[in-house]
Design an enzyme around this catalytic site. Structure first.
Site, PDB file in Angstrom:
ATOM      1  N   HIS A 235       0.828  -1.215   0.000  1.00 20.00           N
ATOM      2  CA  HIS A 235       0.000   0.000   0.000  1.00 20.00           C
ATOM      3  C   HIS A 235       0.862   1.265   0.000  1.00 20.00           C
ATOM      4  CE1 HIS A 235      -3.413  -2.636   1.011  1.00 20.00           C
ATOM      5  NE2 HIS A 235      -2.614  -3.164   1.918  1.00 20.00           N
TER       6      HIS A 235
ATOM      7  N   SER B 270      15.753  20.841 -15.977  1.00 19.61           N
ATOM      8  CA  SER B 270      14.581  21.693 -16.147  1.00 19.61           C
ATOM      9  C   SER B 270      14.982  22.956 -16.899  1.00 19.61           C
ATOM     10  CB  SER B 270      13.990  22.077 -14.786  1.00 19.61           C
ATOM     11  OG  SER B 270      13.093  23.160 -14.892  1.00 19.61           O
TER      12      SER B 270
ATOM     13  N   LYS C  56      17.132  20.710 -10.893  1.00 26.12           N
ATOM     14  CA  LYS C  56      16.359  19.496 -11.171  1.00 26.12           C
ATOM     15  C   LYS C  56      17.173  18.420 -11.890  1.00 26.12           C
ATOM     16  CE  LYS C  56      12.575  18.908 -10.562  1.00 26.12           C
ATOM     17  NZ  LYS C  56      11.426  19.303 -11.397  1.00 26.12           N
TER      18      LYS C  56
ATOM     19  N   GLU D 104      10.103   7.921 -16.937  1.00 25.27           N
ATOM     20  CA  GLU D 104       8.747   8.416 -17.164  1.00 25.27           C
ATOM     21  C   GLU D 104       8.249   8.064 -18.560  1.00 25.27           C
ATOM     22  OE1 GLU D 104       9.042  12.551 -16.281  1.00 25.27           O
ATOM     23  OE2 GLU D 104       9.244  12.230 -14.114  1.00 25.27           O
TER      24      GLU D 104
END
Length: 469
Positions: free
Chosen positions: A164, A285, A291, A298
């Site tokens: 979970h 970024s 970043k 992704e």
């Protein structure tokens, strides 16, 4: 009659229809722009067919020799990018046949004896699938090896596991790495099973009802290393079950890669901080200079939807088709090629990422004992004392509640007297098993998350992957 210069009509069916197609129609029906990648499979099938025709007396030795010479020359031109593809020839089958007739003349006109584009394309896509399955299987094995390498070199470090998305039991990191190997092994098993249904020859089924000529379908199948032939000409040319099955297998591979990508996307966040991916496999970024975005992961996660879409497209394409061949089936190649190309690229990228990722064990250790991950070990300690598990579960749950009331972060922060108030069977030995590192050392069951079990699993995987190379 054939023209004197051996030039075939623009279309094989033009003698029946008559007028040439409109340019828009030509553009709409062509598949050469994507089925050209079947060229070597089409030529392999054609050589097998010609060899069989010769064996039953339908081609002379000279015919066969010329056909082979012409086809091998065409294949060489295609592989060296010297071949001119003309979409007015519709598909790779007609493009190669037209080139063959131009190259060798009359023998080329005999190649299509007892054969239709219907069984020809059914064979070609099966041959392509057979090759694709072999290539995918090898790439999956390569990815498994990267996880095994990481587990061997970095897998002894402890980390939490999750259910979970909440901290559950502590494990060694290699245990999780090998979990991905198990999923990938099931993918390989599914591909191997699919291959059995792929590697069956439909060649000789003809357009729909077979041929009146004395062909030997088993002989052409044997030439292609296909152990079986199809048994019903209607089904032979209209069956695309194997493509749907392969698309499902590709979807499962994509799903497993997506799950792994999601897990590691979380792990590289500041909040988790479990690992670091090499800069070469992250991006920055345009606005925020600090970043390091896991864009490759992704994209693996994002591309999964496209693979699923091709499975649905194939199922939808087939759901209402009457027997036997229908032009809808031309679109099957777009779907399976897209799904394969996507998964193939993702497997390659995944292996590169795993090879260039480093665990951050110190960061993991800083918070390893948070979340009372040793609670189950304590409950099982009480079971060994003779307490029923449900009772032990309740006792440890109440001790966790006591820790939270006292703002204690670990069960081991409780003194022995407080523990014995819940159960007098608890003694000082309890402190030998509390804490994530101690809990890991106490795993006994096969396949558990401890270091001895990791060593056993690694031996199994080394043996398994060595035997399949």
């Amino acid at each position: 009659m054939p023209s004197k210069n051996n030039t075939p009509p623009k279309k094989s069916w033009q003698a029946r229809i008559g007028a040439a197609q409109d340019a828009l129609a030509v553009q709409f029906v062509e598949s050469l722009s994507f089925d050209h990648r079947l060229a070597k499979h089409d030529i392999l099938g054609s050589i097998a067919h010609a060899t069989m025709l010769h064996s039953v007396g339908l081609l002379t030795a000279t015919d066969l020799s010329e056909i082979k010479r012409g086809l091998n020359s065409i294949l060489a031109d295609i592989q060296t990018k010297k071949f001119h593809f003309d979409i007015s020839q519709e598909d790779i089958h007609m493009a190669i046949e037209a080139a063959l007739i131009k190259l060798v003349g009359e023998p080329g006109r005999k190649l299509h004896t007892a054969r239709s584009r219907n069984d020809q394309v059914a064979l070609d896509i099966r041959l392509w699938c057979r090759e694709a399955i072999s290539l995918l299987t090898n790439k999956i094995s390569d990815l498994q090896r990267t996880f095994i390498k990481m587990a061997t070199e970095q897998g002894h470090h402890p980390m939490p596991s999750f259910t979970h998305l909440q901290r559950a039991q502590p494990i060694v990191a290699g245990h999780e790495m090998l979990a991905w190997c198990e999923m990938l092994q099931r993918d390989k098993d599914r591909l191997a099973d699919c291959s059995k249904r792929v590697n069956i020859s439909p060649l000789g089924a003809g357009a729909v009802g077979g041929s009146t000529l004395p062909i030997d379908r088993a002989k052409s199948a044997a030439f292609l290393n296909m152990p079986e032939i199809t048994h019903n000409s209607l089904d032979s040319i209209s069956d695309r079950d194997f493509l749907c099955e392969l698309a499902f297998d590709l979807s499962m591979i994509a799903m497993h890669l997506s799950r792994w990508a999601e897990q590691w996307i979380l792990y590289v966040t500041t909040e988790f901080g479990f690992m670091r991916i090499a800069d070469a496999f992250t991006t920055g970024s345009s606005m925020m200079p600090q970043k390091r975005n896991p864009d490759m992961l992704e994209l693996i996660r994002g591309k999964t939807g496209g693979v699923y879409g091709q499975l649905l497209a194939l199922l939808t394409m087939m759901k209402a088709q009457p027997l036997a061949y229908n032009r809808d089936m031309q679109e099957d190649k777009r779907s399976i090629f897209f799904a394969y190309d996507t998964v193939d690229a993702c497997l390659t990228m995944a292996a590169a990422i795993v090879l260039n990722t480093t665990l951050l064990p110190d960061r993991i250790a800083d918070r390893l004992d948070e979340g009372f991950a040793d609670a189950t070990v304590m409950a099982e300690y009480l079971v060994r004392k003779g307490i029923p598990f449900r009772t032990a579960h309740h006792i440890v749950g109440s001790l966790v509640a006591d820790c939270e009331k006292k703002s204690f972060a670990h069960l081991g922060d409780l003194d022995l007297t407080s523990m014995q108030e819940k159960s007098p069977l608890i003694d000082e030995n309890i402190y030998r098993i509390l804490g994530a590192n101690k809990a890991i050392q106490n795993y006994k069951s096969h396949g558990a998350g401890g270091l001895p079990q990791l060593k056993t699993q690694l031996k199994r995987w080394h043996k398994l992957l060595t035997s399949t190379t």
